[in-house]
Write an enzyme that holds these catalytic residues in place. Structure first.
Site, PDB file in Angstrom:
ATOM      1  N   GLU A 201       0.804  -1.239   0.000  1.00 48.87           N
ATOM      2  CA  GLU A 201       0.000   0.000   0.000  1.00 48.87           C
ATOM      3  C   GLU A 201       0.828   1.276   0.000  1.00 48.87           C
ATOM      4  O   GLU A 201       0.553   2.204   0.773  1.00 48.87           O
ATOM      5  CB  GLU A 201      -0.963  -0.009   1.192  1.00 48.87           C
ATOM      6  CG  GLU A 201      -1.888  -1.215   1.183  1.00 48.87           C
ATOM      7  CD  GLU A 201      -2.845  -1.256   2.379  1.00 48.87           C
ATOM      8  OE1 GLU A 201      -2.722  -0.418   3.293  1.00 48.87           O
ATOM      9  OE2 GLU A 201      -3.723  -2.130   2.393  1.00 48.87           O
ATOM     10  N   GLU A 307      -6.032 -10.611  -1.427  1.00 52.44           N
ATOM     11  CA  GLU A 307      -6.853 -10.439  -0.206  1.00 52.44           C
ATOM     12  C   GLU A 307      -8.336 -10.385  -0.562  1.00 52.44           C
ATOM     13  O   GLU A 307      -9.085  -9.557  -0.030  1.00 52.44           O
ATOM     14  CB  GLU A 307      -6.437  -9.154   0.527  1.00 52.44           C
ATOM     15  CG  GLU A 307      -4.966  -9.106   0.876  1.00 52.44           C
ATOM     16  CD  GLU A 307      -4.549  -7.877   1.679  1.00 52.44           C
ATOM     17  OE1 GLU A 307      -5.424  -7.177   2.203  1.00 52.44           O
ATOM     18  OE2 GLU A 307      -3.333  -7.632   1.756  1.00 52.44           O
TER      19      GLU A 307
HETATM   20  C1  XIL Z   1      -6.182  -6.360   8.339  1.00 53.04           C
HETATM   21  C2  XIL Z   1      -6.487  -7.567   9.224  1.00 53.04           C
HETATM   22  O1  XIL Z   1      -7.379  -8.412   8.532  1.00 53.04           O
HETATM   23  C3  XIL Z   1      -7.053  -7.123  10.550  1.00 53.04           C
HETATM   24  O2  XIL Z   1      -7.180  -8.217  11.443  1.00 53.04           O
HETATM   25  C4  XIL Z   1      -6.135  -6.064  11.174  1.00 53.04           C
HETATM   26  O3  XIL Z   1      -6.731  -5.561  12.357  1.00 53.04           O
HETATM   27  C5  XIL Z   1      -5.883  -4.921  10.218  1.00 53.04           C
HETATM   28  O4  XIL Z   1      -5.356  -5.427   9.005  1.00 53.04           O
HETATM   29  N1  XIL Z   1      -4.968  -4.654   3.664  1.00 53.04           N
HETATM   30  C6  XIL Z   1      -3.944  -5.445   4.115  1.00 53.04           C
HETATM   31  C7  XIL Z   1      -4.163  -6.334   5.276  1.00 53.04           C
HETATM   32  O5  XIL Z   1      -2.878  -5.490   3.469  1.00 53.04           O
HETATM   33  O6  XIL Z   1      -2.988  -6.531   6.034  1.00 53.04           O
HETATM   34  C8  XIL Z   1      -5.260  -5.825   6.175  1.00 53.04           C
HETATM   35  O7  XIL Z   1      -5.508  -6.812   7.184  1.00 53.04           O
HETATM   36  C9  XIL Z   1      -6.507  -5.544   5.365  1.00 53.04           C
HETATM   37  C10 XIL Z   1      -6.241  -4.481   4.326  1.00 53.04           C
END
Ligand code: XIL
Length: 408
Positions: A201, A307
């Site tokens: 990101e 994701e």
């Molecule tokens: C999220 C997790 O799912 C949560 O448990 C945590 O509190 C915050 O992060 N993009 C990403 C992930 O790259 O690491 C994130 O995961 C969701 C958005």
């Protein structure tokens, strides 16, 4: 004349029939990993309860022992790849400064879980603006004056609730910390974790700036990305290195991604895969994903969907941004109407697009195994409900695998 059957015989037959029916449903349920076997890996992010096989509080997740057992069974049944939802993030694995500042146990459990179940292991993530402890950025250099900070987007903006506004490390100090961290973590799992989200990101949302105004950018400068990839490549020359970001379904964000990756390629930076998070919503169509993949493909790199989830909450229908600091907003307002049907339609369209681009899409990872453990639980974004029962969206995804595939 028929002899009447003894009651015990009838009872035994009924019992046997019931057993057969029961095993048939469990054994016959299709598995995502098998349905897509010829095309790409299908994985899921797993949390600490699964990795450790323990009923403990892990971020947003609270499951009792029986539920954890079922989550583990579902993971093994459906997926051939796993990513750690949190435990390889800097804040979790390296909360304190120094070589004794690491907490390896949960990450080790994740890796052991993957290896013992023959799952392809992804590491998430090495350099990110979020879930990074303050000590990483701390030092003796005064922070920039408030007005220049304001000009750059306002104090803390872009850092979410993990912002740090105190005196800062120098460029050299921060690069040294980044190098130590990457060498230690990637080195520890060398040969086991096959692919890494090296930088997560780094792109800015909105505006004309390509890069997010993070502390990494402010302290090191734009080459923090180059350095992170170089350190990861040094630590494990065989690892597949991914650049990972969200919102790539949005043409403006995608344009920034393409500009960034072209720049890295021009500098011969070892970036091997585009990671597209795909935290999308029920309005995301086949056409949207098809277009995104077609354009991303022009970079000549494989694409991993890293994701995947499809938000069904009213609050998440405006866009597909996935900044963790705005997550509460994205999951509020209750579900859209006919959420199950709309979710199934959206997933069918997405998997048609992944199949159409199967020459390039090599991994598809769901961000969680079921709705109950999802970071967007109230948006019910996954294929299995909180009891691990398949939803109509699961059937839709399985059906799409059997359709004649579209030409890329
Ligand atoms: C999220 C997790 O799912 C949560 O448990 C945590 O509190 C915050 O992060 N993009 C990403 C992930 O790259 O690491 C994130 O995961 C969701 C958005």
């Amino acid at each position: 004349m028929k002899t009447p059957r003894p009651v015990t015989y009838i009872c035994r037959s009924l019992l046997l029939a019931a057993l057969v029916i029961h095993t048939a449903t469990a054994a016959d349920r299709s598995a995502l990993k098998d349905a897509y076997q010829e095309h790409f890996l299908v994985g899921a992010a797993i949390n600490r309860t699964i990795a450790l096989s323990a009923s403990i509080q892990a971020n947003n997740v609270r499951r009792n022992a029986e539920q954890v057992g079922k989550d583990i069974a579902l993971t093994k049944e459906q997926f051939n790849q796993v990513s750690p939802e949190n435990d390889l993030k800097w804040q979790l694995i390296h909360p304190r400064e120094g070589s004794d500042g690491y907490d390896f146990a949960p990450a080790d459990a994740f890796v052991n879980f993957g290896l013992s179940n023959n799952l392809y292991l992804v590491g998430h993530t090495l350099v990110w603006h979020s879930q990074t402890p303050n000590w990483v950025f701390a030092g003796t250099n005064p922070p920039p004056p408030t007005d220049s900070d304001a000009a750059a987007g306002g104090p803390g903006r872009g850092f979410g609730r993990f912002g740090y506004n105190g005196p800062r490390a120098s460029r050299e100090e921060l690069l040294q910390r980044m190098r130590d961290h990457i060498h230690t973590v990637v080195g520890r799992y060398k040969g086991k974790v096959k692919a890494w989200d090296v930088v997560n990101e780094a792109l800015a949302d909105g505006g004309t700036n390509v890069l997010r105004n993070s502390l990494w950018l402010q302290i090191i400068g734009p080459d923090f990305i180059v350095k992170a990839f170089q350190f990861a490549h040094e630590a494990d020359p065989d690892a597949i290195l991914r650049y990972n970001d969200y919102g790539l379904e949005n043409p403006a964000k995608r344009k920034k991604l393409i500009a960034l990756i072209k720049e890295l390629q021009a500098q011969k930076v070892p970036v091997h895969v585009i990671g597209s998070q795909a935290h999308v919503n029920v309005g995301t169509s086949f056409e949207t994903m098809d277009q995104a993949l077609a354009e991303l493909k022009t970079l000549g790199l494989p694409i991993h969907i890293t994701e995947l989830d499809v938000n069904s909450a009213q609050g998440g229908q405006r866009n597909t941004a996935a900044d963790v600091s705005a997550n509460a907003l994205a999951t509020q307002g209750g579900l859209v109407s006919e959420a199950d049907e709309r979710l199934a339609d959206a997933y069918a369209g997405l998997f048609r697009a992944f199949l159409k681009h199967r020459d390039t899409v090599k991994v598809v990872t769901f961000w969680g195994v079921n709705d109950a453990v999802s970071w967007r639980a109230s948006g019910k974004p996954l294929l299995f409900d909180g009891n691990n029962q398949p939803k109509p969206a699961f059937d839709a995804v399985i059906r799409v695998a059997a359709e004649p595939t579209l030409k890329p």
